[in-house]
Design a protein around this motif. Structure first.
Motif: not given
Ligand SMILES: NC(=O)c1ccc[n+]([C@@H]2O[C@H](COP(=O)([O-])OP(=O)(O)OC[C@H]3O[C@@H](n4cnc5c(N)ncnc54)[C@H](O)[C@@H]3O)[C@@H](O)[C@H]2O)c1
Length: 261
Positions: A12, A62, A69, A73
């Motif tokens: 992320t 995201v 979300a 992902m």
């Protein structure tokens, strides 16, 4: 060299900075990457660079504060690669504010992304690891500010202490299932985030010139230079691979020697 071939890995905050450097390196090692970021075009650009170099990458938009979300992902990653092996919870935000000026809104903004976002990511990944029948690795990006409270970054520091705590708690909770949780603590890394921090120092009158705060903090590294995002790659590679299987609950300082724990 750790073997990452075909590992399914989500990073992320991989649209730029530390996350992008880690994602590119792991993909070059043969891992299959999900480039997750709130900024869709930056995530797509990093994924495209990886694919152009012969690697495997998908981009997913995201907001790590949004559980649905985050779930999407992970589901998209499992759909693309068949499973999830490693989640890097790396997305983060910073804000410079003198201690007495931090508002409830500032606190929520910083801790929602940096701490709640990490909690949600860990929870959803661990649920997926369980359905896969054991194993799985969480790697969180904490900070030197997860080990030391810095005055004009008090709420940021608190959010990163939370990351260290979540890492330790999850290590204890899920160790018996072979699920590990570790964290990386960078020091002063030349990314967009430090431009925001440096501007915050100037805006609040703590420094006067551009990069003054950056240089002041970076001078604290005994190795004598600020970090580049690429300095985090070696530890990321190790923590994503089976070379780190017997290690959990640790927060590794990769800061050029700024904070000794
Ligand atoms: N730069 C440093 O000196 C430093 C030092 C210690 C720790 N860190 C940590 O490293 C991580 C990466 O930082 P960086 O320096 O690469 O910063 P950066 O600002 O360059 O990158 C952060 C990325 O996270 C994304 N992001 C922010 N909020 C998000 C959200 N709600 N959902 C999804 N994505 C989101 C941004 O779009 C961006 O691409 C952060 O957790 C940061 O706190 C950075």
């Amino acid at each position: 060299m750790p073997d990452l071939r075909n590992k399914s890995i989500i990073v992320t905050g991989a649209g730029r900075g530390i996350g992008a450097a880690i994602a590119r390196a792991l993909a070059a090692d043969g891992a299959r990457l999900t480039i997750a970021d709130r900024t869709a075009d930056e995530a797509e650009q990093v994924a495209e660079t990886i694919r152009a170099a012969g690697g495997a990458a998908i981009a997913v938009t995201v907001d790590v504060r949004d559980r649905d979300a985050v779930r999407r992902m992970i589901d998209e990653t499992v759909r693309a690669y068949g499973r999830l092996d490693v989640l890097f919870n790396n997305a983060g935000v910073a804000q410079t504010k003198p201690f007495l000026d931090i508002t409830e809104e500032d606190w929520r903004f910083v801790t929602d992304v940096n701490a709640l976002g990490v909690l949600i990511g860990m929870q959803e990944a661990i649920k997926t690891f369980r359905t896969q029948g054991g194993g799985g690795k969480i790697v969180n990006t904490a900070s030197i500010a997860g080990k030391q409270g810095y005055e004009p970054l008090a709420h940021y520091s608190a959010s990163k202490f939370a990351v260290v705590a979540l890492t330790q708690a999850a290590a204890r909770a899920f160790g018996k299932e072979g699920i590990t949780a570790n964290a990386i603590c960078p020091g002063v890394v030349a990314t967009e985030m430090w431009k925001v921090i440096d501007k915050g120092f100037r805006d609040t009158g703590l420094t006067r010139t551009e990069n003054e705060a950056f240089d002041m903090f970076a001078a604290g590294a005994v190795l004598g230079r600020p970090s580049a995002a690429e300095d985090l790659v070696g530890v990321a590679r190790f923590l994503a691979s089976s070379d780190s299987d017997f290690m959990t609950g640790q927060s590794l300082m990769v800061d050029g020697g700024m904070v000794f724990t």
